[in-house]
Every structure is written in structure tokens, then in C-alpha cells.
Design a protein around this motif. Structure first.
Motif, PDB file in Angstrom:
ATOM      1  N   SER A   1       0.828  -1.210   0.000  1.00 56.30           N
ATOM      2  CA  SER A   1       0.000   0.000   0.000  1.00 56.30           C
ATOM      3  C   SER A   1       0.858   1.254   0.000  1.00 56.30           C
ATOM      4  O   SER A   1       0.544   2.240  -0.678  1.00 56.30           O
ATOM      5  CB  SER A   1      -0.923   0.001   1.234  1.00 56.30           C
TER       6      SER A   1
ATOM      7  N   ASN B   1       0.569   4.108  -2.755  1.00 59.65           N
ATOM      8  CA  ASN B   1       0.111   5.434  -2.357  1.00 59.65           C
ATOM      9  C   ASN B   1       1.154   6.510  -2.647  1.00 59.65           C
ATOM     10  O   ASN B   1       0.821   7.690  -2.694  1.00 59.65           O
ATOM     11  CB  ASN B   1      -0.251   5.436  -0.862  1.00 59.65           C
TER      12      ASN B   1
ATOM     13  N   TYR C   1       0.564   7.125  -6.952  1.00 59.93           N
ATOM     14  CA  TYR C   1      -0.565   7.758  -7.644  1.00 59.93           C
ATOM     15  C   TYR C   1      -0.571   9.292  -7.537  1.00 59.93           C
ATOM     16  O   TYR C   1      -0.965   9.977  -8.486  1.00 59.93           O
ATOM     17  CB  TYR C   1      -1.899   7.147  -7.167  1.00 59.93           C
ATOM     18  N   PRO C   2      -0.122   9.897  -6.404  1.00 58.81           N
ATOM     19  CA  PRO C   2      -0.136  11.369  -6.385  1.00 58.81           C
ATOM     20  C   PRO C   2       0.789  11.978  -7.438  1.00 58.81           C
ATOM     21  O   PRO C   2       0.492  13.022  -8.026  1.00 58.81           O
ATOM     22  CB  PRO C   2       0.328  11.704  -4.964  1.00 58.81           C
TER      23      PRO C   2
ATOM     24  N   TYR D   1      -3.817  -4.487  -0.669  1.00 60.27           N
ATOM     25  CA  TYR D   1      -4.347  -3.112  -0.604  1.00 60.27           C
ATOM     26  C   TYR D   1      -5.764  -3.170  -0.023  1.00 60.27           C
ATOM     27  O   TYR D   1      -6.723  -3.566  -0.700  1.00 60.27           O
ATOM     28  CB  TYR D   1      -4.356  -2.489  -2.001  1.00 60.27           C
TER      29      TYR D   1
ATOM     30  N   GLN E   1      -7.716   2.240   3.232  1.00 58.60           N
ATOM     31  CA  GLN E   1      -7.139   3.171   2.251  1.00 58.60           C
ATOM     32  C   GLN E   1      -8.211   4.024   1.597  1.00 58.60           C
ATOM     33  O   GLN E   1      -7.951   4.657   0.564  1.00 58.60           O
ATOM     34  CB  GLN E   1      -6.361   2.374   1.173  1.00 58.60           C
TER      35      GLN E   1
ATOM     36  N   HIS F   1      -7.468   7.649   0.514  1.00 57.00           N
ATOM     37  CA  HIS F   1      -6.643   7.740  -0.702  1.00 57.00           C
ATOM     38  C   HIS F   1      -7.505   7.556  -1.944  1.00 57.00           C
ATOM     39  O   HIS F   1      -7.352   8.281  -2.939  1.00 57.00           O
ATOM     40  CB  HIS F   1      -5.540   6.676  -0.660  1.00 57.00           C
TER      41      HIS F   1
ATOM     42  N   LEU G   1      -8.278  10.265  -4.925  1.00 60.54           N
ATOM     43  CA  LEU G   1      -7.970   9.937  -6.315  1.00 60.54           C
ATOM     44  C   LEU G   1      -9.207  10.078  -7.192  1.00 60.54           C
ATOM     45  O   LEU G   1      -9.157  10.650  -8.287  1.00 60.54           O
ATOM     46  CB  LEU G   1      -7.408   8.507  -6.393  1.00 60.54           C
TER      47      LEU G   1
END
Length: 886
Positions: free
Chosen positions: A755, A759, A762-763, A795, A800, A803, A807
């Protein structure tokens, strides 16, 4: 009495010509015949008295009619015997000569014709010489020619020629008059007069050889002026006259005429060139002091052996054969041993070429030391035709000199070096033909000592034509034989493979000659070249790495295949397999001095790509070399080039690096020691370009199938960090490659990433969706789509959830993007992401639906979510029913 006269006329004429002695019977008969003829001749002269008086009239018609009447009553009178005509001519000569100064052109013409007719008809034309020659000298031989009519000047010169023909040696006392006339008429403006004067000169020289030499020099200058006349027939006549003047002269003027005759060898008219050939041939045979001029005359005759016209060539061959035979006979004692023992031709004598006779060969050998300086000068003449003719002559000289050219090898090579750079193709062709003859006649031990030194010196010097010694060397090797070259092959191979010889120039002509040398060795020595196959391969890959023209590269590649055929290999890979260890060691020995501009980086490219699957058999050595080249401290441009080569290899790894299935053992080292150190950020555009190349190479590695999932997971932490850093590069290409690499990384490690890693990724990808480049934005969205697909059991969607919510919210913003293409891609990404947490996504879509400019894509997404939920509920219901039945 008439019967006796008739029978004795020829006897009388003969006796008079020979001189009869008084008191003899023949003298009595002659006097009786003369006494009989005199009354008849006197009668004719009395009848002509009136006409002779008319010659002094002022009316030109009267004078003309008088001359016609005289002709009719004398020359046209068949009843007059030759002796009677002799008496009549004696009486008419002075009036006729006076008519040569007549104001009327027609009268002068008739007088000249009559004098000529009389001289043909009388038995003793020489009796007229005391009056005729001074008169002709006055009309034609003064400082100013008195005869204005060119046709009449021609007639007078023809009369002079007739006089020479009829009087012969009797003209000796009139040598000065003859020469004075010919000096003027040879340079006459009328071409026909020039031509006839030259013919007259030739005849006169042969008639009075014992006296002609005293005045011959006076005719040289006018003949040289006429020798370049625009009419070819005049040039032919002037050439023949020059031949006679020199042959029957003192021999002191040979040097004065040679340069002019040499120029006539380039004449456009074959007849002129033939005349020069004949004249020079006769001088070599008959000139009194010919031995002193052999070294000057021989080149002129030998030049005609290469004439384009077969007739001229055959004439020259025959004359040269006669010259050789005559010299051989005259020097028989000196040549006795050679005549008895040296009869066979050299073993490598050119096939199809007739060997010159011993006399011809000896003549050239004994004069070669005098000929070579002149050949060297003329080979660099400013006129192309002179250079071509000289190099044709050089080939002929070498065919005669045979092994004796060894002692002149140094000046010969110097001449050939200059000639092979000649802009004229014909000159270069003849130059290389001569070089081939050196290979046939000179021992390799001798010519290699000079040639190899010149090749090495030219490559290291600032010469404008460093390829010249190589070009000559290729031709010399071509003329040699397998047996002669075999002991020297190793020396040749080592010299060609020297860095100073094959690395230091990119000139196309130089590289072509390197390939030519290899081709010649393969053709001449065939399978014996196996001992230098490594050196040949080094030369050929060097040429390919330096060549700027595709044609030359193709030629070098074809030559590599020829090496394989000669050595009995089935393909190029076999040759590389034989020498790959040596080639890699060769590269490793010099890798510390490599730069982006050195040939070695290109050598690495050529060897790695052409060796194909063989490279997989030598991975440890190859990767060690790459590790040294890709150290961050090395030249950035060099690393850039090496990464480019690596990318090509990795994209086809099954046929290159991983051909043996062993590359996986070295992937860990490959990533950690070669690629990742070069992904570290450093300032500068060059460093950025290196990082971009490293990213490209990384992408090729991940997509080429040479790395396993487990191996990627083992380096995932460091790799993902480098890739996330690369997303911030200034280079659009680097950001694009980084997005594709994350896409590939997520694909390869599906459901295996934790995870925290996911994490972190993706940002950064979301930031690239705002990139200035639409291409990067699209690639980042595709990577996010794979991100959703790669979420596995590790995941936890519940923990999560923040997050995922963030997204979804960010992607929904881009669903309202002004770019319709981006909207479609975002819609596809959200459809993939709806599988992760459809309820959360549904809530977020419904929250923003009314805020977007168009609700079309939100509605499509909601429909998709409902469809998924329906499928999911149906699946759960089916599963529950199945469990109850069980």
C-alpha cells in the motif's frame, strides 16, 4: 645517219650524264648527233624571235599570246627531240625567267608552267640551275617575298620540288639559295605552300646528304613554327621534314625539336601522331649520334605503344622491335650471357602481354635512371593529357624493366603516390596498373619495407592525401602472388589493425582503401588469410564505425561475409564467436580513454549489434566493459551513446544479451550498477539527456522480457523512487518515459506492491495529468488505469478509503477537461477504478454531476457503476444460492 641518231640518243644522254671522255667513239657519236640537232634548234629559235620580242610589249594580252605561241611551237611540237628541246630551252630560259617578274599574274603562271614542262622534257635539266635558282631565290627567298599571288608561290615551290627531283646532287652548289627559299616558304601564310615546302625540304635533304648538314640548322626554327599549324596535313609534312633535317643535319638540334615533337604525340590527328612515331623510330635506327639521345627518343616511341589507333600502335611496335634488334646486334658481345640464359619471363609476368625482346628490355633498363626524373615531373604536369600519357609510358617502361625496377622503387612510389590522387580517372587507372606491375616484379620483402612505412607515416602526418600509400599498396598486393605474400601476411594484418592506421581519419577515400586492401588480400591469399582474420575483422568494424556513407558501410559488411566464406564459416556469427573474446579485450584495453567523439564508442555499437546471439555467450566480459563505460564519472556523451546501444540490444534481448537464457543472472547487477546510478539527478542538460537515455534503456529492459517479476519486485523500492523523481524532469521525453516505466512496473508487479508504494505513486501520476504535454497527460492516465488494476489483496480498500476518495475526486475534475480526448481517457480510467469501490465512486460522481459543464460523462459513468453493482449483486446472489444447496 637518222637511224644511227635515233639509236644513239639514249646512249648520248646517258654518256652526257655520266661524262664521256674526248677521243672515244661515244664522244664522236655524241658530237655528230649534236651537230645534226643544232640547225633544227636554231630554226625553232629563229621562228620564235617575233614571239620573244612580243614578251617586251606593254600589252599583257600580247605577252600572254606570245607565251602561248612559244608553248605551242616548242613543248607541243612532237617533232622536236629531247636534245633539240634542250637547245631551245637554253635559248628560252632567260626570257621565261624574266617573265616571272611580269606584272600580269597570268603571264607569270604560264612562264612557271612552261619552265616546269621544259625541265621534265629535256635530258639535262641541271643546265638551267645557274639561272633558275638565283631567279627563284629572288622571287621567294628575299626578306620580303616578291610574289604576291599565293597560287603562284605554290607553283614556284612545286617547280622547286621538281628541280630537286630531277637534278638531285647537282643542287649541292645552290645549297644557300635552296635554304634561303625554304626558310621563307616553310612559314608562308598559304598552307599549301607550307606543305609543299616541307616536302621539298625532305627531298632536298635526302638528295644532298653530304652538304645539307652545313645549313640544316637554319631550317629548324621555321619548321618548329609550322609544326603547330592548324591544318593536320601541314603538321604531317612539317614533322616529316623535321625528321629529315635532323637526320641529315649535324645532330646538334635534336634537343631543340624534341619538345615540339612530344607535343605532337597529343595531336588530335592520327596521321600526325603516326608521322611523329615514324620519324622518332627512324632516328633511333639511323641517327648518327643516336646513342647519345636514346634516353630522350625512347620515351617518344614507347608512348605510341599506348596509342588508341591500332595502326599507330602497330607501327610503333614494329619500329621498336627493329630498334631493339639493331641494338642487340650492335652489342652482341655484352649481351651474350643474357641471350644464352635469361630467356624465360618472370614467374608473375602479366598474362596476355607480349614480352619485349631482349634488346628492347636492355635499352630501357640502361636508360631508366635518366628517364625516371622526367617521368616524375611530367606525371604532375598541369595538363591532364600530359599526365595520362606519362603514366601510360610508365607502365610500358615497367614492362620492359621487370625486376630491374627494384633499384628505382623509391622514386617510382613517390610518383605513384602523386598520380593516384590525380583528379583525372584515366591517370589514376594507369597509375594503379603500374603499381600492379611493381607487385609482379618486385619482391614483397622489398616493397613492403617502403610501403608499410609510408602508410604509417601518411596516416599520422597532416598530408592532404593520406590514402595515397594505401591505394598504391592495394594495387601492388593485387599484382603479387599468394606464395610471395604468404610469409608477410601477419606483418600486413598487424599494420592494418594499428590504431594509427585504421582509427585516425574519417576520410571516405582512406577508409575505402583500407577495405580495398582487405579485399585484395582475400582474393590473392584466400584461406591463408585465416592467420589474420582477427586483424581483418578489426579493420572492417573500424571502417563501419567511422564511415559516413551507407555504401561504404555495406561494402565493409560484405567484406566481413567474404572473410567468413574464405575461412569456411557458415555465417558472420561464427567469425565473431571465434574472435569475440579478443575483440572485447581489445575494447577493454582502451576504454579508459574513450570519449563521445572517439571511434571506440562506435566500435562497441558495431560489434555488439553484428555479433547478435554470440554476445550472450560473453556476458561477463561485455557487462564488465559496460559497467566501466557507464560510471557516473565518465564522459556524459559517451554514456549517452552506450545507453542507446543498450536500448537496441535490450529490445531484442532474446537474440542478443539473453540468447543463452543467462541474462537473468546479471539483471540485479545490471539494474543496480549500470542503470540506477545514472538515474540520480545531476545538474546540466547533458546530465538530463543521460537520465533520459537511462530511462529509455530501463523501459527496453522491462518490456524486452529479460527480467522476471520477482527480480523487479526485489528492486521495486529504489526503482519506484527513481521513477517518481524522473516524473519531475524538465525534459518532456523523460517525463513521458517515466510514466511509461511506471505503467510497465505496475503491470509487471500486479498485486505484489504494498500500500505504501502504491500510495506514493498515484499522487505523482496525478501531477502529470496536469502536464503541459498532452502526450504525457495521456500516458499518466494510462498508468493510473493500471494502478487501479494492480490493486490486490495487500491493498485494503477500507483502510485506504481516504486515498481512493482523493484519487476519485481528482480524476472527476479531469472528467470535465476542455480536451475531449483527455475526457474520454479519464472516463475509461474511472470505469476501471469503479471496480475497486463502486459505492464511493458513485457518491463522488453524484456530488459533482451538477457542477460540471456537461453531465454526459457523469451519466455514462453512473450507468457503468450501476451495471457493475448489478453484476456484483447477481454474482453474490448466485454464490449464496449455491452455498445453500451445498
Amino acid at each position: 645517219m637518222p637511224y644511227i641518231f635515233v639509236r644513239l640518243v639514249p646512249i648520248t644522254t646517258t654518256v652526257n650524264n655520266a661524262g664521256s671522255e674526248p677521243g672515244t667513239l661515244q664522244h664522236v657519236f655524241t658530237m655528230m648527233a649534236t651537230e645534226e640537232e643544232r640547225p633544227a634548234a636554231a630554226d625553232v629559235l629563229r621562228c620564235l624571235a617575233r614571239h620573244l620580242n612580243c614578251l617586251n610589249e606593254d600589252n599583257k594580252s600580247t605577252r600572254k599570246r606570245a607565251l602561248e605561241s612559244i608553248r605551242r611551237e616548242t613543248l607541243a611540237n612532237k617533232e622536236l627531240s629531247s636534245s633539240e628541246l634542250q637547245e631551245v630551252f637554253a635559248g628560252l630560259l632567260k626570257p621565261l625567267l624574266k617573265c616571272l617578274s611580269d606584272p600580269a599574274e597570268r603571264c607569270r603562271e604560264t612562264a612557271v608552267q612552261m619552265i616546269g614542262d621544259f625541265m621534265r622534257s629535256v635530258p639535262k635539266p641541271e643546265d638551267s640551275l645557274p639561272y633558275l635558282m638565283p631567279c627563284l631565290a629572288q622571287r621567294l627567298g628575299g626578306k620580303e617575298v616578291l610574289e604576291p599571288a599565293e597560287e603562284l608561290r605554290l607553283s614556284m615551290v612545286e617547280l622547286l620540288s621538281l628541280t630537286v627531283e630531277l637534278c638531285g646532287r647537282n643542287l649541292a652548289p645552290y645549297l644557300d639559295d635552296m635554304v634561303r627559299i625554304l626558310q621563307r616558304t616553310i612559314t608562308d601564310p598559304f598552307p599549301d605552300v607550307k606543305k609543299e615546302s616541307c616536302k621539298c625540304t625532305t627531298s632536298f635533304a635526302r638528295c644532298v646528304p653530304d652538304h645539307f648538314h652545313m645549313q640544316a640548322e637554319s631550317l629548324v626554327k621555321p619548321l618548329m613554327q609550322t609544326l603547330s599549324h592548324q591544318h593536320s596535313r601541314v603538321r604531317v609534312a612539317a614533322t616529316e621534314a623535321t625528321g629529315a633535317v635532323i637526320q641529315f643535319g649535324t645532330g646538334k638540334n635534336v634537343d631543340d625539336v624534341l619538345s615540339h615533337l612530344a607535343q605532337r604525340l597529343f595531336d588530335d590527328s592520327p596521321q600526325v601522331r603516326k608521322a611523329v612515331t615514324v620519324v622518332v623510330g627512324h632516328w633511333l635506327l639511323h641517327l648518327r649520334d643516336r646513342y647519345s639521345y636514346f634516353h630522350k627518343l625512347i620515351p617518344l616511341l614507347l608512348s605510341s605503344l599506348s596509342d588508341d589507333i591500332p595502326e599507330i600502335k602497330n607501327v610503333a611496335v614494329e619500329l621498336w622491335r627493329q630498334v631493339g634488334a639493331q641494338w642487340e646486334k650492335e652489342n652482341e658481345d655484352d649481351l651474350k650471357d643474357k641471350m644464352d640464359f635469361l630467356l624465360s619471363a618472370p614467374p608473375r609476368y602479366p598474362p596476355g602481354v607480349e614480352r619485349p625482346t631482349l634488346g628492347c628490355r636492355e635499352l630501357v633498363v640502361r636508360n631508366l635512371s635518366k628517364l625516371m626524373p622526367a617521368v616524375g615531373r611530367d606525371a604532375t604536369d598541369w595538363l591532364a593529357q600530359t599526365r595520362v600519357k606519362t603514366l601510360q609510358l610508365l607502365r610500358v617502361l615497367l614492362l620492359h624493366a621487370e625486376e630491374h625496377c627494384t633499384q628505382h622503387l623509391q622514386p617510382l612510389l613517390t610518383t605513384l603516390y602523386r598520380a593516384c590522387t590525380d583528379p583525372e580517372p584515366a591517370a589514376r587507372t594507369h597509375c594503379l596498373e603500374s603499381a600492379e606491375l611493381l607487385g609482379a616484379f618486385v619482391s614483397p620483402e622489398v616493397f613492403l619495407r617502403l610501403l608499410l612505412a609510408d602508410v604509417e607515416n601518411s596516416s599520422s602526418s597532416s598530408s592532404s592525401s593520406p590514402w595515397a600509400p594505401l591505394m598504391v599498396l592495394a594495387a601492388v598486393l593485387k599484382g603479387s602472388s599468394k606464395e610471395a605474400l604468404n610469409p608477410h601476411l601477419l606483418q600486413l594484418g598487424q599494420m592494418f589493425a594499428q590504431p594509427d592506421v585504421c582509427h585516425d581519419t574519417e576520410q571516405t577515400v582512406y577508409l575505402e582503401q583500407l577495405v580495398e586492401c582487405v579485399e585484395v588480400l582475400l582474393n590473392v591469399c584466400a584461406e591463408d588469410c585465416s592467420i589474420i582474420s582477427l586483424q581483418m575483422l578489426k579493420v572492417l568494424v573500424t571502417v563501419q564505425s567511422l564511415a559516413t556513407e551507407q555504401e561504404l558501410c555495406s561494402r565493409a559488411e560484405e567484406c566481413v561475409r567474404c572473410v567468413c566464406e574464405v575461412l569456411g564459416f557458415s555465417g558472420v556469427c561464427d567469425l565473431y564467436r571465434l574472435h569475440m573474446a579478443d575483440l572485447l579485450q581489445w575494447l577493454s584495453d582502451s576504454q579508459r580513454c574513450w570519449t563521445a567523439h572517439s571511434v571506440h564508442s562506435n566500435l562497441l555499437d558495431i560489434i555488439a549489434l553484428q555479433s547478435g546471439p554470440v554476445l550472450g555467450e560473453f556476458l561477463p566480459q561485455f557487462l564488465t566493459l559496460l559497467r566501466s563505460c557507464l560510471e557516473p564519472s565518465r564522459d556524459a556523451e559517451l554514456r549517452l551513446h552506450v545507453f542507446t546501444v543498450l536500448s537496441k540490444l535490450l529490445l531484442n534481448s532474446r537474440n542478443t544479451l539473453n540468447s543463452q537464457g543467462c541474462f537473468g543472472k546479471y539483471v540485479q547487477m545490471f539494474l543496480q550498477e549500470l542503470l540506477m546510478p545514472n538515474l540520480v539527478w545531476r545538474a546540466g542538460r547533458t546530465a538530463a539527456a543521460v537520465r533520459t537515455s537511462a530511462l529509455s534503456c530501463m523501459l527496453a529492459l522491462l518490456q524486452g522480457g529479460a527480467i522476471s517479476k520477482e527480480q523487479v519486485v526485489s528492486v521495486e523500492a529504489k526503482l519506484s523512487a527513481d521513477l517518481i523523481s524522473a516524473l519531475e524532469e524538465d525534459s518532456q521525453l523523460a517525463r513521458l518515459l517515466a510514466c511509461r516505466l511506471l505503467h510497465t512496473l505496475l503491470t509487471l508487479t500486479a498485486h505484489c506492491l504494498g500500500s505504501d508504494t502504491l500510495n506514493r505513486i498515484y499522487p505523482e501520476l496525478l501531477k502529470r495529468v496536469d502536464d503541459s504535454s498532452d502526450e504525457v497527460r495521456a500516458e499518466a492516465l494510462k498508468a493510473l488505469s493500471v494502478w487501479f488494476s494492480s490493486l490486490g489483496k495487500l491493498y485494503d480498500t477500507e483502510t485506504q478509503r481516504p486515498h481512493l476518495q482523493f484519487l476519485y475526486q481528482q480524476l472527476l475534475l479531469y472528467l470535465d477537461d476542455p480536451d475531449h480526448r483527455i475526457q474520454l481517457i479519464v472516463l475509461d480510467v474511472l470505469k476501471v477504478g469503479s471496480v475497486v469501490d463502486s459505492l464511493l465512486l458513485q457518491q463522488e460522481v453524484e456530488a459533482v454531476r451538477e457542477k460540471q459543464r456537461s453531465a454526459e460523462f457523469c451519466d455514462q459513468l453512473l450507468q457503468h457503476i450501476q451495471h457493475i453493482q448489478h453484476i456484483h449483486s447477481h454474482t453474490q446472489h448466485t454464490t449464496h444460492s449455491a452455498e445453500q444447496l451445498l
